[in-house]
Motif scaffolding. Structure first.
Motif, PDB file in Angstrom:
ATOM      1  N   LEU A   4      47.400  46.411  48.129  1.00 17.74           N
ATOM      2  CA  LEU A   4      46.841  45.287  48.921  1.00 17.74           C
ATOM      3  C   LEU A   4      46.030  44.517  47.778  1.00 17.74           C
ATOM      4  CD1 LEU A   4      45.542  47.185  52.134  1.00 17.74           C
ATOM      5  CD2 LEU A   4      47.374  45.375  52.223  1.00 17.74           C
ATOM      6  N   SER A   5      45.145  45.175  46.992  1.00 16.25           N
ATOM      7  CA  SER A   5      44.210  44.262  46.009  1.00 16.25           C
ATOM      8  C   SER A   5      45.212  43.447  45.176  1.00 16.25           C
ATOM      9  CB  SER A   5      43.531  45.289  45.625  1.00 16.25           C
ATOM     10  OG  SER A   5      42.573  44.888  44.550  1.00 16.25           O
ATOM     11  N   MET A   6      46.435  44.191  44.629  1.00 17.52           N
ATOM     12  CA  MET A   6      47.206  43.508  43.473  1.00 17.52           C
ATOM     13  C   MET A   6      47.796  42.469  44.268  1.00 17.52           C
ATOM     14  SD  MET A   6      50.658  45.454  42.637  1.00 17.52           S
ATOM     15  CE  MET A   6      50.248  47.008  42.638  1.00 17.52           C
ATOM     16  N   GLY A   7      48.372  42.350  45.435  1.00 15.47           N
ATOM     17  CA  GLY A   7      48.892  41.423  46.251  1.00 15.47           C
ATOM     18  C   GLY A   7      47.907  40.229  46.300  1.00 15.47           C
ATOM     19  N   TYR A   8      46.798  40.752  46.737  1.00 16.75           N
ATOM     20  CA  TYR A   8      45.653  39.609  46.997  1.00 16.75           C
ATOM     21  C   TYR A   8      45.399  38.814  45.652  1.00 16.75           C
ATOM     22  CZ  TYR A   8      42.052  36.562  49.058  1.00 16.75           C
ATOM     23  OH  TYR A   8      41.476  35.493  49.324  1.00 16.75           O
ATOM     24  N   ALA A   9      45.581  39.450  44.635  1.00 16.90           N
ATOM     25  CA  ALA A   9      45.267  38.783  43.361  1.00 16.90           C
ATOM     26  C   ALA A   9      46.383  37.972  43.016  1.00 16.90           C
ATOM     27  CB  ALA A   9      45.043  39.946  42.210  1.00 16.90           C
ATOM     28  N   ASN A  20      40.855  33.877  32.946  1.00 23.88           N
ATOM     29  CA  ASN A  20      40.156  32.548  32.932  1.00 23.88           C
ATOM     30  C   ASN A  20      40.708  31.640  33.799  1.00 23.88           C
ATOM     31  OD1 ASN A  20      38.439  33.244  30.825  1.00 23.88           O
ATOM     32  ND2 ASN A  20      39.926  32.886  28.982  1.00 23.88           N
ATOM     33  N   PRO A  21      42.103  31.515  34.122  1.00 25.76           N
ATOM     34  CA  PRO A  21      42.277  30.457  34.859  1.00 25.76           C
ATOM     35  C   PRO A  21      42.069  30.736  36.339  1.00 25.76           C
ATOM     36  CG  PRO A  21      44.454  31.315  33.687  1.00 25.76           C
ATOM     37  CD  PRO A  21      43.193  32.216  33.205  1.00 25.76           C
ATOM     38  N   THR A  22      41.774  31.778  36.673  1.00 28.21           N
ATOM     39  CA  THR A  22      41.426  32.195  38.018  1.00 28.21           C
ATOM     40  C   THR A  22      39.878  32.193  38.170  1.00 28.21           C
ATOM     41  OG1 THR A  22      41.605  34.531  37.986  1.00 28.21           O
ATOM     42  CG2 THR A  22      43.470  33.144  38.473  1.00 28.21           C
ATOM     43  N   ASN A  23      39.280  31.978  37.047  1.00 31.38           N
ATOM     44  CA  ASN A  23      37.608  32.127  36.946  1.00 31.38           C
ATOM     45  C   ASN A  23      37.096  33.438  37.290  1.00 31.38           C
ATOM     46  OD1 ASN A  23      37.029  29.341  36.330  1.00 31.38           O
ATOM     47  ND2 ASN A  23      37.430  28.734  38.430  1.00 31.38           N
ATOM     48  N   SER A  24      38.015  34.656  36.823  1.00 33.80           N
ATOM     49  CA  SER A  24      37.926  35.861  36.880  1.00 33.80           C
ATOM     50  C   SER A  24      38.108  36.537  38.440  1.00 33.80           C
ATOM     51  CB  SER A  24      36.368  36.374  36.385  1.00 33.80           C
ATOM     52  OG  SER A  24      35.521  36.217  37.274  1.00 33.80           O
ATOM     53  N   GLN A  25      38.339  35.725  39.031  1.00 37.52           N
ATOM     54  CA  GLN A  25      38.607  36.125  40.483  1.00 37.52           C
ATOM     55  C   GLN A  25      39.734  37.394  40.611  1.00 37.52           C
ATOM     56  OE1 GLN A  25      39.259  32.979  43.527  1.00 37.52           O
ATOM     57  NE2 GLN A  25      37.733  31.786  42.855  1.00 37.52           N
ATOM     58  N   THR A  26      40.528  37.014  40.097  1.00 40.37           N
ATOM     59  CA  THR A  26      41.909  38.117  39.973  1.00 40.37           C
ATOM     60  C   THR A  26      41.305  39.346  39.545  1.00 40.37           C
ATOM     61  OG1 THR A  26      42.661  37.155  38.080  1.00 40.37           O
ATOM     62  CG2 THR A  26      43.829  36.495  39.806  1.00 40.37           C
ATOM     63  N   THR A  27      40.451  39.332  38.275  1.00 36.52           N
ATOM     64  CA  THR A  27      40.160  40.409  37.677  1.00 36.52           C
ATOM     65  C   THR A  27      39.258  41.287  38.776  1.00 36.52           C
ATOM     66  OG1 THR A  27      39.766  39.143  35.613  1.00 36.52           O
ATOM     67  CG2 THR A  27      38.684  41.286  35.644  1.00 36.52           C
ATOM     68  N   TYR A  28      38.569  40.926  39.497  1.00 32.90           N
ATOM     69  CA  TYR A  28      38.020  41.798  40.497  1.00 32.90           C
ATOM     70  C   TYR A  28      38.855  42.663  41.436  1.00 32.90           C
ATOM     71  CZ  TYR A  28      33.766  39.019  39.651  1.00 32.90           C
ATOM     72  OH  TYR A  28      32.832  38.424  38.963  1.00 32.90           O
ATOM     73  N   PHE A  29      40.034  42.065  41.856  1.00 34.44           N
ATOM     74  CA  PHE A  29      41.088  42.759  42.396  1.00 34.44           C
ATOM     75  C   PHE A  29      42.151  43.675  41.549  1.00 34.44           C
ATOM     76  CE2 PHE A  29      39.746  39.254  44.992  1.00 34.44           C
ATOM     77  CZ  PHE A  29      39.767  40.101  46.052  1.00 34.44           C
ATOM     78  N   LEU A  30      41.920  43.395  39.996  1.00 34.99           N
ATOM     79  CA  LEU A  30      43.130  43.871  39.450  1.00 34.99           C
ATOM     80  C   LEU A  30      42.463  45.045  38.751  1.00 34.99           C
ATOM     81  CD1 LEU A  30      45.301  41.130  38.239  1.00 34.99           C
ATOM     82  CD2 LEU A  30      45.936  42.753  39.644  1.00 34.99           C
ATOM     83  N   ALA A  31      41.057  44.824  38.222  1.00 37.22           N
ATOM     84  CA  ALA A  31      40.537  46.042  37.474  1.00 37.22           C
ATOM     85  C   ALA A  31      40.463  47.401  38.035  1.00 37.22           C
ATOM     86  CB  ALA A  31      39.067  45.583  37.013  1.00 37.22           C
ATOM     87  N   PRO A  32      40.180  47.579  39.265  1.00 33.38           N
ATOM     88  CA  PRO A  32      40.533  48.853  39.773  1.00 33.38           C
ATOM     89  C   PRO A  32      42.011  49.245  39.672  1.00 33.38           C
ATOM     90  CG  PRO A  32      39.264  47.504  41.278  1.00 33.38           C
ATOM     91  CD  PRO A  32      39.780  46.603  40.243  1.00 33.38           C
ATOM     92  N   TYR A  33      43.081  48.479  39.860  1.00 35.28           N
ATOM     93  CA  TYR A  33      44.503  48.834  39.761  1.00 35.28           C
ATOM     94  C   TYR A  33      44.583  49.191  38.393  1.00 35.28           C
ATOM     95  CZ  TYR A  33      49.429  47.900  39.687  1.00 35.28           C
ATOM     96  OH  TYR A  33      50.832  48.189  39.614  1.00 35.28           O
ATOM     97  N   CYS A  34      44.161  48.499  37.164  1.00 37.59           N
ATOM     98  CA  CYS A  34      44.341  48.758  35.892  1.00 37.59           C
ATOM     99  C   CYS A  34      43.757  50.297  35.551  1.00 37.59           C
ATOM    100  CB  CYS A  34      43.502  47.786  34.933  1.00 37.59           C
ATOM    101  SG  CYS A  34      44.837  46.257  35.084  1.00 37.59           S
TER     102      CYS A  34
END
Length: 171
Positions: free
Chosen positions: A65-70, A140-154
């Protein structure tokens, strides 16, 4: 036309963006339930730190769900950006999103279905590297928004790769 642009429309809807990886992940992992009950799986030696098997479906559901939202955030940013460099990063990041999703979906059939622990480990290493790189590209292009959703996945992928490597080494 780059691969990602064919799927941007799907990712623009947050329900579709989150639902597709969740549904595909559930399909890919569906044979896992039987495999973890098998003698083959029970006989595998595992490295320290392996969570109880009941934790995996919960964790993976949340991560899908998180990666999809990213991907939704990245697709929206791709449609809104006027910066050529951000456009290129977002496009490349979304291409990598679909590559890592395919690698992710291949892991369970490799490990549990084919019982190819080494091949599953190679897949996991590629998957983890791709996910980290994708996360960095989209940051950077998402102003770090995707990182909040992808960091736990990584982080989870890194841990899963450790588990896979330990199982491969110990068996």
């Amino acid at each position: 036309m780059p691969f990602a642009t064919a799927f941007v429309g799907l990712a623009l809807n947050p329900i579709t963006a989150a639902g597709i990886p969740l549904a595909l992940g559930m399909l890919s992992g569906s044979p896992t339930g039987n495999a973890v009950q098998s003698q083959w799986y029970k006989d595998l030696r595992t490295p320290p730190g392996r969570p109880p098997r009941q934790a995996f479906p919960i964790a993976w559901s949340l991560l899908y769900l998180s990666m999809g939202y990213a991907s939704h955030i990245a697709a929206r940013a791709l449609n809104e950006t006027i910066s050529p460099s951000h456009h290129a990063q977002l496009e490349h990041g979304l291409n990598l999103y679909y590559v890592q999703l395919a690698l992710n979906l291949a892991w369970s059939p490799l490990f549990f279905g084919a019982k190819k622990i080494g091949l599953a480990l190679a897949d996991s290493v590629l998957l983890t590297g791709t996910a980290w790189y994708m996360t960095a590209l989209l940051h950077n292009p998402t102003n770090s928004q995707t990182t909040y959703f992808l960091a736990p996945y990584c982080a989870w992928l890194s841990f899963a790769t450790y588990l896979n490597a330990g199982i491969w080494f110990m068996n």
